[in-house]
Design a protein around this motif. Structure first.
Motif, PDB file in Angstrom:
ATOM      1  N   ASP A  25       0.844  -1.298  -0.118  1.00 50.68           N
ATOM      2  CA  ASP A  25       0.079  -0.063  -0.038  1.00 50.68           C
ATOM      3  C   ASP A  25       0.822   1.313   0.017  1.00 50.68           C
ATOM      4  O   ASP A  25       0.498   2.475   0.099  1.00 50.68           O
ATOM      5  N   GLN A  26       2.149   1.067   0.106  1.00 53.74           N
ATOM      6  CA  GLN A  26       3.077   2.180  -0.318  1.00 53.74           C
ATOM      7  C   GLN A  26       3.461   2.741  -1.335  1.00 53.74           C
ATOM      8  O   GLN A  26       3.353   1.813  -2.376  1.00 53.74           O
ATOM      9  N   PRO A  27       3.617   4.250  -1.661  1.00 57.25           N
ATOM     10  CA  PRO A  27       4.384   4.664  -2.959  1.00 57.25           C
ATOM     11  C   PRO A  27       5.542   4.034  -3.423  1.00 57.25           C
ATOM     12  O   PRO A  27       6.325   3.671  -2.491  1.00 57.25           O
ATOM     13  N   LEU A  28       5.819   4.358  -4.712  1.00 59.23           N
ATOM     14  CA  LEU A  28       7.120   3.906  -5.075  1.00 59.23           C
ATOM     15  C   LEU A  28       8.180   4.791  -4.246  1.00 59.23           C
ATOM     16  O   LEU A  28       8.056   5.812  -3.886  1.00 59.23           O
ATOM     17  N   ASN A  29       9.345   4.053  -4.108  1.00 60.81           N
ATOM     18  CA  ASN A  29      10.590   4.827  -3.438  1.00 60.81           C
ATOM     19  C   ASN A  29      10.258   5.158  -1.903  1.00 60.81           C
ATOM     20  O   ASN A  29      10.900   5.966  -1.305  1.00 60.81           O
ATOM     21  N   THR A  30       9.285   4.328  -1.359  1.00 60.41           N
ATOM     22  CA  THR A  30       9.117   4.376   0.100  1.00 60.41           C
ATOM     23  C   THR A  30      10.460   3.801   0.751  1.00 60.41           C
ATOM     24  O   THR A  30      10.742   2.752   0.401  1.00 60.41           O
ATOM     25  N   LEU A  72      13.793  -0.269  -0.548  1.00 61.14           N
ATOM     26  CA  LEU A  72      12.625   0.739  -0.958  1.00 61.14           C
ATOM     27  C   LEU A  72      11.399  -0.020  -1.527  1.00 61.14           C
ATOM     28  O   LEU A  72      11.419  -1.097  -1.969  1.00 61.14           O
ATOM     29  N   THR A  73      10.297   0.652  -1.545  1.00 65.12           N
ATOM     30  CA  THR A  73       9.131   0.527  -2.338  1.00 65.12           C
ATOM     31  C   THR A  73       8.347  -0.870  -2.037  1.00 65.12           C
ATOM     32  O   THR A  73       7.163  -0.903  -1.461  1.00 65.12           O
ATOM     33  N   ARG A  74       8.960  -1.955  -1.910  1.00 67.75           N
ATOM     34  CA  ARG A  74       8.402  -3.355  -1.555  1.00 67.75           C
ATOM     35  C   ARG A  74       9.446  -4.462  -0.968  1.00 67.75           C
ATOM     36  O   ARG A  74      10.510  -4.457  -1.434  1.00 67.75           O
ATOM     37  N   ILE A  75       8.902  -5.237  -0.320  1.00 71.92           N
ATOM     38  CA  ILE A  75       9.973  -6.356   0.469  1.00 71.92           C
ATOM     39  C   ILE A  75       9.149  -7.860   0.078  1.00 71.92           C
ATOM     40  O   ILE A  75       7.868  -7.873   0.808  1.00 71.92           O
ATOM     41  N   LEU A  76       9.783  -8.587  -0.493  1.00 70.96           N
ATOM     42  CA  LEU A  76       9.441 -10.000  -0.442  1.00 70.96           C
ATOM     43  C   LEU A  76      10.491 -10.800   0.444  1.00 70.96           C
ATOM     44  O   LEU A  76      11.549 -10.821  -0.224  1.00 70.96           O
ATOM     45  N   TRP A  77       9.903 -11.183   1.515  1.00 74.81           N
ATOM     46  CA  TRP A  77      10.959 -11.782   2.411  1.00 74.81           C
ATOM     47  C   TRP A  77      10.915 -13.112   1.859  1.00 74.81           C
ATOM     48  O   TRP A  77      10.143 -13.957   2.132  1.00 74.81           O
ATOM     49  N   LEU A  78      12.087 -13.739   1.909  1.00 73.74           N
ATOM     50  CA  LEU A  78      12.397 -15.011   1.499  1.00 73.74           C
ATOM     51  C   LEU A  78      12.821 -15.891   2.595  1.00 73.74           C
ATOM     52  O   LEU A  78      13.323 -15.533   3.569  1.00 73.74           O
ATOM     53  N   CYS A  79      12.021 -17.323   2.679  1.00 69.27           N
ATOM     54  CA  CYS A  79      12.451 -18.440   3.566  1.00 69.27           C
ATOM     55  C   CYS A  79      13.232 -19.546   2.798  1.00 69.27           C
ATOM     56  O   CYS A  79      12.667 -19.937   1.731  1.00 69.27           O
ATOM     57  N   GLY A  80      14.255 -20.183   3.310  1.00 68.24           N
ATOM     58  CA  GLY A  80      14.930 -21.198   2.797  1.00 68.24           C
ATOM     59  C   GLY A  80      14.155 -22.555   2.939  1.00 68.24           C
ATOM     60  O   GLY A  80      13.163 -22.669   3.833  1.00 68.24           O
ATOM     61  N   CYS A  81      14.132 -23.494   2.073  1.00 65.82           N
ATOM     62  CA  CYS A  81      13.410 -24.523   2.072  1.00 65.82           C
ATOM     63  C   CYS A  81      14.138 -25.908   2.251  1.00 65.82           C
ATOM     64  O   CYS A  81      13.586 -27.095   2.686  1.00 65.82           O
ATOM     65  N   GLU A  82      15.571 -25.570   2.626  1.00 64.16           N
ATOM     66  CA  GLU A  82      16.393 -26.733   2.802  1.00 64.16           C
ATOM     67  C   GLU A  82      17.205 -26.653   3.932  1.00 64.16           C
ATOM     68  O   GLU A  82      18.160 -25.958   4.247  1.00 64.16           O
TER      69      GLU A  82
END
Length: 168
Positions: free
Chosen positions: A67-72, A99-109
């Motif tokens: 829900d944030q604008p670009l460059n937040t 900035l902008t968006r975060i896709l937080w990764l989790c390992g599977c191995e």
């Protein structure tokens, strides 16, 4: 052209460290959307504190900033209320901007990118936006996968928590 391994889950993300590219596969038989990225200056590696980009199978565990604008500007996955401008960037030239968006990764191995000293989630490994002045296509991050702000926002709209991410 990248090849999507046999998978039955879509969308799927493949990140090539060698090519500094992220491929988004939206459905079977489709050609991927390919985005330039910047991964770790220190190369590939899984150990906590290494500053390296972890390899192997991951998934998107959390998504932040829709829900944030670009460059937040984000610190600790929370918007600071700032929007990156050239003046703000000049004031903090050494800052590692998220900035902008975060896709937080989790390992599977377990033992490779999950648990103990190799846990991608606990290392705070993200796909995130970076200043548009930063180059893409060359390794420069502290371990995360950096993208252009408009492109990470576009990617964010096409994935969801649980989306598989392979880093090779």
């Amino acid at each position: 052209m990248p090849q999507n391994p046999a998978r039955d889950v879509y969308p799927t993300i493949d990140i090539s460290l060698a090519n500094q590219a992220l491929s988004l596969w939206t459905h079977p038989g489709a050609q991927p959307v390919i985005y330039p990225v910047s991964t770790a200056l220190n190369g590939a590696g899984e150990r906590n504190g290494s500053g390296c980009t972890p390899r192997g199978n991951h998934y998107i565990r959390a998504m932040v900033g829709g829900d944030q604008p670009l460059n937040t500007v984000f610190v600790g996955r929370r918007p600071t209320g700032e929007i990156l401008t050239p003046e703000l960037a000049a004031r903090y030239p050494e800052r590692d901007w998220i900035l902008t968006r975060i896709l937080w990764l989790c390992g599977c191995e377990p033992g490779r990118n999950r648990l103990g000293q190799v846990d991608s989630f606990r290392r705070f490994i993200y796909i995130h936006g970076t200043p548009d002045t930063e180059p893409m296509g060359i390794p420069q991050s502290h371990g995360c996968i950096r993208m252009r702000n408009d492109q990470v926002a576009e990617l964010f709209r096409q994935v969801r928590p649980g989306t598989p991410v392979s880093i090779t």
